[in-house]
Scaffold this motif. Sequence first.
Motif, mmCIF file in Angstrom:
data_model
loop_
_atom_site.group_PDB
_atom_site.id
_atom_site.type_symbol
_atom_site.label_atom_id
_atom_site.label_comp_id
_atom_site.label_asym_id
_atom_site.label_seq_id
_atom_site.Cartn_x
_atom_site.Cartn_y
_atom_site.Cartn_z
ATOM 1 N N TRP A 205 -2.321 -1.492 -9.327
ATOM 2 C CA TRP A 205 -2.687 -2.915 -9.302
ATOM 3 C C TRP A 205 -1.577 -3.771 -9.899
ATOM 4 O O TRP A 205 -0.873 -3.347 -10.813
ATOM 5 N N SER A 206 -1.510 -4.993 -9.439
ATOM 6 C CA SER A 206 -0.678 -5.978 -10.126
ATOM 7 C C SER A 206 -1.415 -6.419 -11.388
ATOM 8 O O SER A 206 -2.648 -6.312 -11.479
ATOM 9 N N PHE A 209 -4.120 -9.116 -10.629
ATOM 10 C CA PHE A 209 -5.357 -8.595 -10.044
ATOM 11 C C PHE A 209 -6.185 -7.867 -11.097
ATOM 12 O O PHE A 209 -7.403 -8.056 -11.189
ATOM 13 N N GLY A 307 -10.075 -10.766 -3.409
ATOM 14 C CA GLY A 307 -8.948 -10.412 -4.277
ATOM 15 C C GLY A 307 -8.282 -9.127 -3.837
ATOM 16 O O GLY A 307 -7.055 -9.000 -3.882
ATOM 17 N N LEU A 308 -9.090 -8.161 -3.401
ATOM 18 C CA LEU A 308 -8.533 -6.893 -2.934
ATOM 19 C C LEU A 308 -7.697 -7.096 -1.668
ATOM 20 O O LEU A 308 -6.626 -6.492 -1.514
ATOM 21 N N GLN A 310 -6.089 -9.883 -0.892
ATOM 22 C CA GLN A 310 -4.861 -10.549 -1.315
ATOM 23 C C GLN A 310 -3.901 -9.573 -1.983
ATOM 24 O O GLN A 310 -2.687 -9.641 -1.796
ATOM 25 N N GLU A 311 -4.460 -8.644 -2.761
ATOM 26 C CA GLU A 311 -3.637 -7.629 -3.415
ATOM 27 C C GLU A 311 -2.946 -6.748 -2.384
ATOM 28 O O GLU A 311 -1.752 -6.448 -2.494
ATOM 29 N N HIS A 314 -0.236 -8.765 -0.553
ATOM 30 C CA HIS A 314 0.933 -8.958 -1.425
ATOM 31 C C HIS A 314 1.772 -7.678 -1.491
ATOM 32 O O HIS A 314 3.008 -7.730 -1.430
#
Length: 409
Positions: A205-206, A209, A307-308, A310-311, A314
């Motif tokens: 993960w970032s 996130f 969010g997942l 977008q992660e 990215h």
Amino acid sequence: MADIIDIDAAVIGAGPAGLMAAEQLAQAGARVTVFDGMGAPARKFLLAGRGGLNLTHSEAMPEFLTRYGAAQARLTPAIEAFGPQQLRAWADDLGQPTFVGSSGRVFPVAMKASPLLRAWLRRLDAQGVQLRLRHRWTGWDGEGRLSFDTADGPRSIAARATVLALGGASWPRLGSDGSWSDLLAAKGITIAPLQPANCGFVAAWSALFADKYQGAPLKNVALSFGTRTVRGEAVITRDGIEGGAIYAISAALRDAILAEGEARLSIALRPDLSTDDLAARLTKPKGRQSLSTYLRKAVGLPPAGIGLLQEAAHASGVALAALPPAELAALINAVPVRLVGTAPIARAISTAGGIAWGEIDADYMLRKLPGVFAAGEMLDWEAPTGGYLLTACFATGWAAGQGAAKYLG
């Protein structure tokens, strides 16, 4: 403290496997003492029952047995002798009737482990089984007697038969720390390395996130890896992902990470909708809505799911908002998650590995240590959650108790 020198059988470990072995020995007329290093019996069993004790599963036996993978053939005789039906009858006889939930899982009506354990301990006490707590097993002394560390110092116990039921290495604070593996290895017993099972995983993960979504659930998703797809729920953690659906495929994920250094998990956020259905919904004008609002309204994605997405976008170096409807729809039901490690074994629900099956005979006796039997998670098997873990612990405890009683004659 004086040694106990006049007992037929010592059972080391007061979890389900050990207590079941003790019950079988006592019913056969043996004088039995159960030893445990903790201050109370069955600590992990009680923890498992806090959210509703999943005792076993109601599915047909052929399908049930497949849940044990490579250990199926070795576990089948014990589970056929003391499997789901016998386990439910045994609980009912203790005054703890069970019911089948909507998922096919079997629970006590009380939905707790404590009433069942109390009734069981009363029965064992009536059968003459003695319980010695805060006795940490440390192996054998020079005369072949069992050695223990106690609050009053070292203690040696002589027993004609011994059943080892010390658990695996998960949740060590509850007593099963896997320290027995070194003791048995010193006796020439082959031990498959203990590994986490039914465990969470580390994801790349970032920081953004992880900070925002740790603890967020992913409900009604489908997780796929290799040929396996599992429907259920998962939870995003700061370091990765865990939860029931993850546990169901954890063995395959763990083995892939061990072999290749990583595993690529695929998550379908809306598995009930086809890619075409999703794409059709995503053709609606976005207007002035933010992307998150648009995805929530158009396809019903929760914040964690967005969010997942977008992660994943990215990590792939693409702009989520720039994806055409067909590509975005495909991503929604195949979000790639790169897993790079397993969560620590201490946090796993159970463990894989243990005493190699070639080291025990059909009666669960260690071939190199006559009169010493083993049961439960000490043996080299694993199973998913859903009642399969406890069933095999009870069944192997039953088998080891029967074997020890046979050895005692």
